[in-house]
Design a protein around this motif. Structure first.
Motif, mmCIF file in Angstrom:
data_model
loop_
_atom_site.group_PDB
_atom_site.id
_atom_site.type_symbol
_atom_site.label_atom_id
_atom_site.label_comp_id
_atom_site.label_asym_id
_atom_site.label_seq_id
_atom_site.Cartn_x
_atom_site.Cartn_y
_atom_site.Cartn_z
ATOM 1 N N THR A 30 -1.546 13.055 20.885
ATOM 2 C CA THR A 30 -0.540 13.775 21.661
ATOM 3 C C THR A 30 0.626 12.829 21.892
ATOM 4 O O THR A 30 0.634 11.697 21.404
ATOM 5 N N VAL A 31 1.618 13.299 22.644
ATOM 6 C CA VAL A 31 2.809 12.499 22.937
ATOM 7 C C VAL A 31 2.881 12.266 24.440
ATOM 8 O O VAL A 31 2.899 13.218 25.219
ATOM 9 N N ALA A 32 2.882 11.015 24.859
ATOM 10 C CA ALA A 32 2.953 10.648 26.276
ATOM 11 C C ALA A 32 3.224 9.161 26.379
ATOM 12 O O ALA A 32 3.088 8.417 25.400
ATOM 13 N N THR A 33 3.598 8.740 27.575
ATOM 14 C CA THR A 33 3.833 7.318 27.808
ATOM 15 C C THR A 33 2.542 6.577 28.089
ATOM 16 O O THR A 33 2.324 5.463 27.608
ATOM 17 N N ILE A 55 2.231 12.843 12.670
ATOM 18 C CA ILE A 55 2.502 12.972 14.106
ATOM 19 C C ILE A 55 4.005 12.945 14.374
ATOM 20 O O ILE A 55 4.531 13.731 15.176
ATOM 21 N N SER A 56 4.707 12.046 13.718
ATOM 22 C CA SER A 56 6.155 11.962 13.898
ATOM 23 C C SER A 56 6.837 13.252 13.452
ATOM 24 O O SER A 56 7.734 13.768 14.143
ATOM 25 N N GLU A 57 6.409 13.794 12.312
ATOM 26 C CA GLU A 57 6.998 15.052 11.827
ATOM 27 C C GLU A 57 6.665 16.205 12.754
ATOM 28 O O GLU A 57 7.505 17.085 13.006
ATOM 29 N N HIS A 58 5.456 16.220 13.309
ATOM 30 C CA HIS A 58 5.045 17.263 14.244
ATOM 31 C C HIS A 58 5.953 17.276 15.478
ATOM 32 O O HIS A 58 6.445 18.320 15.903
ATOM 33 N N LEU A 59 6.202 16.101 16.039
ATOM 34 C CA LEU A 59 7.058 16.005 17.220
ATOM 35 C C LEU A 59 8.493 16.418 16.899
ATOM 36 O O LEU A 59 9.116 17.184 17.651
ATOM 37 N N THR A 60 9.028 15.932 15.798
ATOM 38 C CA THR A 60 10.410 16.255 15.430
ATOM 39 C C THR A 60 10.596 17.751 15.214
ATOM 40 O O THR A 60 11.578 18.352 15.676
ATOM 41 N N GLN A 101 4.524 7.254 21.605
ATOM 42 C CA GLN A 101 5.435 6.942 22.704
ATOM 43 C C GLN A 101 6.834 6.761 22.132
ATOM 44 O O GLN A 101 7.289 5.642 21.900
ATOM 45 N N PRO A 102 7.549 7.861 21.893
ATOM 46 C CA PRO A 102 8.851 7.747 21.216
ATOM 47 C C PRO A 102 9.886 6.993 22.019
ATOM 48 O O PRO A 102 10.845 6.471 21.470
ATOM 49 N N SER A 103 9.720 6.895 23.346
ATOM 50 C CA SER A 103 10.701 6.191 24.165
ATOM 51 C C SER A 103 10.349 4.731 24.371
ATOM 52 O O SER A 103 11.077 3.996 25.023
ATOM 53 N N ALA A 104 9.188 4.308 23.836
ATOM 54 C CA ALA A 104 8.759 2.925 24.041
ATOM 55 C C ALA A 104 9.609 1.987 23.208
ATOM 56 O O ALA A 104 10.085 2.316 22.127
ATOM 57 N N SER A 105 9.797 0.792 23.713
ATOM 58 C CA SER A 105 10.597 -0.208 23.000
ATOM 59 C C SER A 105 9.719 -0.925 22.001
ATOM 60 O O SER A 105 8.581 -1.272 22.277
ATOM 61 N N ALA A 106 10.278 -1.135 20.837
ATOM 62 C CA ALA A 106 9.534 -1.833 19.788
ATOM 63 C C ALA A 106 10.080 -3.230 19.571
ATOM 64 O O ALA A 106 9.915 -3.826 18.523
ATOM 65 N N GLY A 107 10.751 -3.782 20.567
ATOM 66 C CA GLY A 107 11.393 -5.072 20.412
ATOM 67 C C GLY A 107 10.487 -6.242 20.687
ATOM 68 O O GLY A 107 10.802 -7.105 21.503
ATOM 69 N N SER A 140 13.454 21.373 23.067
ATOM 70 C CA SER A 140 12.990 20.601 24.213
ATOM 71 C C SER A 140 12.811 19.151 23.787
ATOM 72 O O SER A 140 12.351 18.870 22.679
ATOM 73 N N SER A 141 13.190 18.227 24.679
ATOM 74 C CA SER A 141 13.045 16.805 24.359
ATOM 75 C C SER A 141 11.603 16.332 24.504
ATOM 76 O O SER A 141 11.237 15.296 23.956
ATOM 77 N N GLN A 142 10.783 17.086 25.247
ATOM 78 C CA GLN A 142 9.391 16.696 25.455
ATOM 79 C C GLN A 142 8.462 17.894 25.239
ATOM 80 O O GLN A 142 7.866 18.418 26.178
ATOM 81 N N PRO A 143 8.337 18.368 24.003
ATOM 82 C CA PRO A 143 7.422 19.488 23.738
ATOM 83 C C PRO A 143 5.976 19.025 23.800
ATOM 84 O O PRO A 143 5.675 17.823 23.701
#
Length: 326
Positions: free
Chosen positions: A103-106, A30-35, A132-138, A43-46
């Motif tokens: 898929t990719v979404a928040t 999934i990560s490779e697909h998005l990249t 959720q690539p923009s989510a915080s993992a902290g 596009s930043s959000q394909p």
């Protein structure tokens, strides 16, 4: 707010009874697909969509693999492609079934309900895995939830005497086998130690970069001295002059001849090595041909001898029979 952007997920207080295990391979896919789509579409959000494969035993689900899906401009899934890829995977891994999609979404929204309904023909309750690539993992606990991934189970919510399809978050854990741990560790380290050539090239690159940086410092110093912004250091300038004088100039005829000789020797050595390998292969081929030819000659000689022996026995019997008639 557009109705397609409304969240369709139950509050966190609602707990899913699903026991979900996620393996590293679909995470990497999934990560490779998005990249890759980000680089291809700029596009930043394909739009990312794919299928999840795994096994399910009651409420226990293992997500083992995944593959990308083909969609049209209206986000309609190419079902022929989906069935074809699913069947191809089942030929190699008969235990794997279609168990969901990613898929990719928040957060799941109404748009995802329409996508979800396209997969109900392959699974009664297809799971949804969101990257959720923009989510915080902290987070403080070191668990699977540090990953920017959320899993959701579809369900039906009753409200005001009407029902609607919604999602409920399902906690998951990351499960790895010994082979998967080795592969993920190798990938995380960028393939270090994969080949000695790669390590050698990395060392050479670091050395060339260091040399380039030092030369840039010297060039900048000379430029500053010429411009008058830096005081002259005659010892440093003499060292630079000696260094430049020791370098072989490209127009130096003796250096050019020596370089050409070395280059031709290297090329000739490589050419002779190739000829030697070719000669060895040809010699092996000739030896095999000689052995096969000798076997064929012996076989033909044996068959000829057997035919001659059979003809002789036939002639003798006929002659004896003629004598009996007399």
């Amino acid at each position: 707010m557009d109705t397609d952007d409304l969240p369709v997920v139950l509050p966190p207080s609602t707990v899913s009874g699903l026991s979900l295990s996620l393996h590293p391979l679909p995470i990497l896919n999934i990560s490779e697909h998005l990249t890759r789509l980000r680089l291809q579409t700029r596009s930043s959000q394909p739009f990312v969509l794919g299928a999840l494969l795994g096994t399910q035993n009651g409420r226990e689900v293992d997500v083992v693999n995944s593959f990308e899906l083909a969609v049209d401009a209206d986000e309609k899934v190419d079902h022929g492609f989906l069935v074809s890829r699913r069947d191809q995977y089942k030929q190699v891994f008969p235990s794997l079934e279609f168990i969901g999609w990613y898929t990719v979404a928040t957060v799941p929204i109404s748009r995802h309900i329409a996508l979800h309904e396209q997969f109900t023909a392959y699974s009664s309750t297809p799971l949804l895995l969101l990257l959720q690539p923009s989510a915080s993992a902290g987070t403080s606990d070191v668990t699977a939830q540090n990953l920017p991934l959320k899993a959701y189970e579809p369900t039906v919510e009753m409200r005001n005497r009407s029902s609607r399809s919604v999602f409920i978050e399902a906690p998951f854990s990351v499960e790895t086998g010994e082979a998967e741990r080795i592969a993920v560790d190798w990938t995380a380290r960028g393939g270090e130690g994969g080949t000695s050539l790669e390590a050698h090239l990395q060392t050479q690159r670091a050395a060339v970069k260091m040399l380039h940086d030092r030369i840039a410092v010297l060039v900048q110093y000379v430029k500053d001295v010429i411009a008058g912004s830096t005081p002259k250091d005659h010892a440093t300038l003499r060292s630079l002059s000696a260094l430049i004088a020791s370098l072989p100039a490209s127009e130096n005829k003796a250096f050019r001849e020596e370089f050409d000789t070395e280059y031709e020797d290297v090329q000739l050595t490589a050419y002779l090595s190739t000829l030697t390998k070719s000669a060895n292969l040809l010699n092996d081929l000739v030896d095999k041909h000689t052995v096969i030819s000798s076997l064929h000659r012996e076989e033909r000689a044996g068959m000829a001898a057997r035919r001659r022996g059979g003809q002789s026995r036939g002639f003798g019997t006929g002659f004896a029979g003629h004598g009996n008639w007399d």
